[in-house]
Design a protein around this motif. Structure first.
Motif, PDB file in Angstrom:
ATOM      1  N   LYS A 136       3.742 -10.238 -31.431  1.00 52.10           N
ATOM      2  CA  LYS A 136       4.893 -11.138 -31.543  1.00 52.10           C
ATOM      3  C   LYS A 136       5.811 -11.017 -30.334  1.00 52.10           C
ATOM      4  N   GLY A 137       6.015  -9.777 -29.892  1.00 47.47           N
ATOM      5  CA  GLY A 137       6.877  -9.574 -28.698  1.00 47.47           C
ATOM      6  C   GLY A 137       6.283 -10.188 -27.458  1.00 47.47           C
ATOM      7  N   CYS A 138       4.973 -10.027 -27.284  1.00 50.56           N
ATOM      8  CA  CYS A 138       4.312 -10.612 -26.108  1.00 50.56           C
ATOM      9  C   CYS A 138       4.428 -12.124 -26.107  1.00 50.56           C
ATOM     10  N   LEU A 139       4.161 -12.739 -27.275  1.00 48.57           N
ATOM     11  CA  LEU A 139       4.268 -14.206 -27.357  1.00 48.57           C
ATOM     12  C   LEU A 139       5.679 -14.675 -27.080  1.00 48.57           C
ATOM     13  N   ARG A 140       6.629 -13.939 -27.533  1.00 53.22           N
ATOM     14  CA  ARG A 140       8.025 -14.345 -27.310  1.00 53.22           C
ATOM     15  C   ARG A 140       8.391 -14.254 -25.832  1.00 53.22           C
ATOM     16  N   ARG A 141       7.963 -13.176 -25.157  1.00 49.95           N
ATOM     17  CA  ARG A 141       8.270 -13.048 -23.725  1.00 49.95           C
ATOM     18  C   ARG A 141       7.594 -14.150 -22.922  1.00 49.95           C
ATOM     19  N   ARG A 142       6.363 -14.505 -23.320  1.00 50.21           N
ATOM     20  CA  ARG A 142       5.653 -15.571 -22.615  1.00 50.21           C
ATOM     21  C   ARG A 142       6.359 -16.906 -22.771  1.00 50.21           C
ATOM     22  N   SER A 143       6.799 -17.204 -24.001  1.00 49.96           N
ATOM     23  CA  SER A 143       7.495 -18.476 -24.219  1.00 49.96           C
ATOM     24  C   SER A 143       8.796 -18.535 -23.440  1.00 49.96           C
ATOM     25  N   ILE A 144       9.470 -17.394 -23.313  1.00 48.95           N
ATOM     26  CA  ILE A 144      10.735 -17.353 -22.539  1.00 48.95           C
ATOM     27  C   ILE A 144      10.459 -17.619 -21.060  1.00 48.95           C
ATOM     28  N   LYS A 145       9.398 -17.005 -20.527  1.00 45.89           N
ATOM     29  CA  LYS A 145       9.047 -17.215 -19.115  1.00 45.89           C
ATOM     30  C   LYS A 145       8.708 -18.670 -18.833  1.00 45.89           C
TER      31      LYS A 145
END
Length: 370
Positions: free
Chosen positions: A335-344
């Motif tokens: 979940k954290g990885c997906l969130r960081r990717r969406s932010i980028k």
């Protein structure tokens, strides 16, 4: 006429033989007159002494109690308040409490009661002892609050109810004794019952046994004793079931082994056969015992432990908890990885729009699609 008279006389004698004689019990615990009266009830009462014959029975009962210390016993003799002592009467104005009678052929008083009309007085039987038995000294009177031993007389007008025994049995009723029974169970066990002063049937010698259970079978390995209790059967003594040593256990038995002087619980080592090969080396191998030699006996009632189920359940629960925790951790990481990717991605889109316009935005989108 004489024939009929003879017939009636024989009938009367037969009836008389069936009428139970009065029985007495001597109680050495000291009570007041009123408490002694209540103690005798309901199947008995403080005794009266109507004649010399009954006096002889009472004295024999006292002697059989083997008490040589108590010399005064409450009897059912009483003078109420308002009744005067009259010295010319046999009972001096006293009466028997069982039936309010004032009749008695026994006329001896050890001490004449004081002449009074206002005081409640109660009667005692005074006795003395010799080497051959107890002897009466006559009646005495005293205050009813004093404490003395006392004598109860069976109330022959009250009958014990029929004993209630579960399971099949025979009941033997003596003709001349309505207060005893013999119970013969289907198993062959026999028990003697007596009717207590409270009109309750008990096993002779053991008043605490529930007589209704006497003919019911005990659990395997147990048998009722003479008192009616289920007692362990010693199979080792009764049937000798073992070839070697027998050990009795509660409700069963064990057969033990003896191996040539070794410990009784140590199993025997199998015999070995020595072999020689071509290289002169020595090799041994166990040989089976002959078929006609018994190396083991059956040991009865050996409890085998099935193991503690907690040894399986607890580790399984711990493993399940660890697995759940790992799943939670992995889910949090993803979940954290997906969130960081969406932010980028959002940040890149914003920068592209700000610097290059819509064309740059389209390139960014194309880049994302690739």
């Amino acid at each position: 006429m004489e024939l009929w008279m003879g017939f009636y006389l024989v009938s009367f004698l037969n009836i008389a033989r069936c009428v139970p004689e009065s029985s007495y019990t001597v109680h050495l615990n000291k009570l007041s007159f009123e408490k002694a009266q209540n103690y005798c009830k309901p199947g008995s009462f403080l005794t009266n002494i109507p004649n010399e014959k009954e006096m002889a029975k009472i004295l024999k009962t006292i002697w059989d109690e083997n008490s040589k210390t108590d010399t005064s016993f409450w009897i059912g003799l009483k003078k109420d308040k308002g009744i005067c002592v009259e010295q010319h009467l046999t009972l001096k104005g006293f009466h028997w409490t069982v039936d309010n009678s004032t009749q008695s052929d026994f006329k001896t008083w050890k001490v004449e009661p004081p002449v009074t009309c206002a005081i409640l007085r109660c009667g005692l039987l005074s006795v003395e002892y010799s080497h051959s038995g107890a002897k009466s000294n006559g009646f005495m009177d005293t205050t009813c609050r004093n404490e003395h031993a006392f004598i109860c007389k069976r109330n022959i007008q009250l009958e014990c109810p029929r004993p209630e025994i579960l399971s099949s049995h025979d009941m033997i009723e003596p003709k001349n004794d309505p207060y005893t029974r013999e119970i013969v169970c289907r198993s062959g066990a026999r028990f003697n019952l007596t009717c207590s002063k409270d009109l309750v049937w008990t096993v002779a010698g053991n008043e605490n046994v529930d007589i209704s259970q006497l003919c019911l079978e005990c659990n395997k390995g147990y048998r009722r004793d003479a008192s009616g209790n289920c007692a362990d059967v010693d199979e080792c003594k009764e049937s000798k079931p073992c070839e070697h040593e027998c050990q009795n256990t509660e409700g069963s038995y064990k057969c033990l082994h003896s191996y040539n002087g070794n410990d009784i619980n140590e199993p025997p080592q199998p015999p070995t056969t020595t072999l020689k090969n071509r290289g002169n080396s020595v090799q041994t191998q166990p040989t089976s015992p002959p078929d006609d030699v018994r190396t083991n006996e059956t040991v009865l009632h050996i409890d085998e432990s099935a193991g503690d189920i907690s040894n399986i359940v607890v580790p399984a629960i711990i493993a399940l908890l660890i697995f759940i925790v790992l799943l939670v951790i992995v889910a949090a990481i993803v979940k954290g990885c997906l969130r960081r990717r969406s932010i980028k991605l959002a940040r890149r889109k914003a920068e592209a729009v700000a610097l290059n316009g819509s064309s740059s935005m389209e390139k960014v989108n194309e880049k994302e699609e690739t």
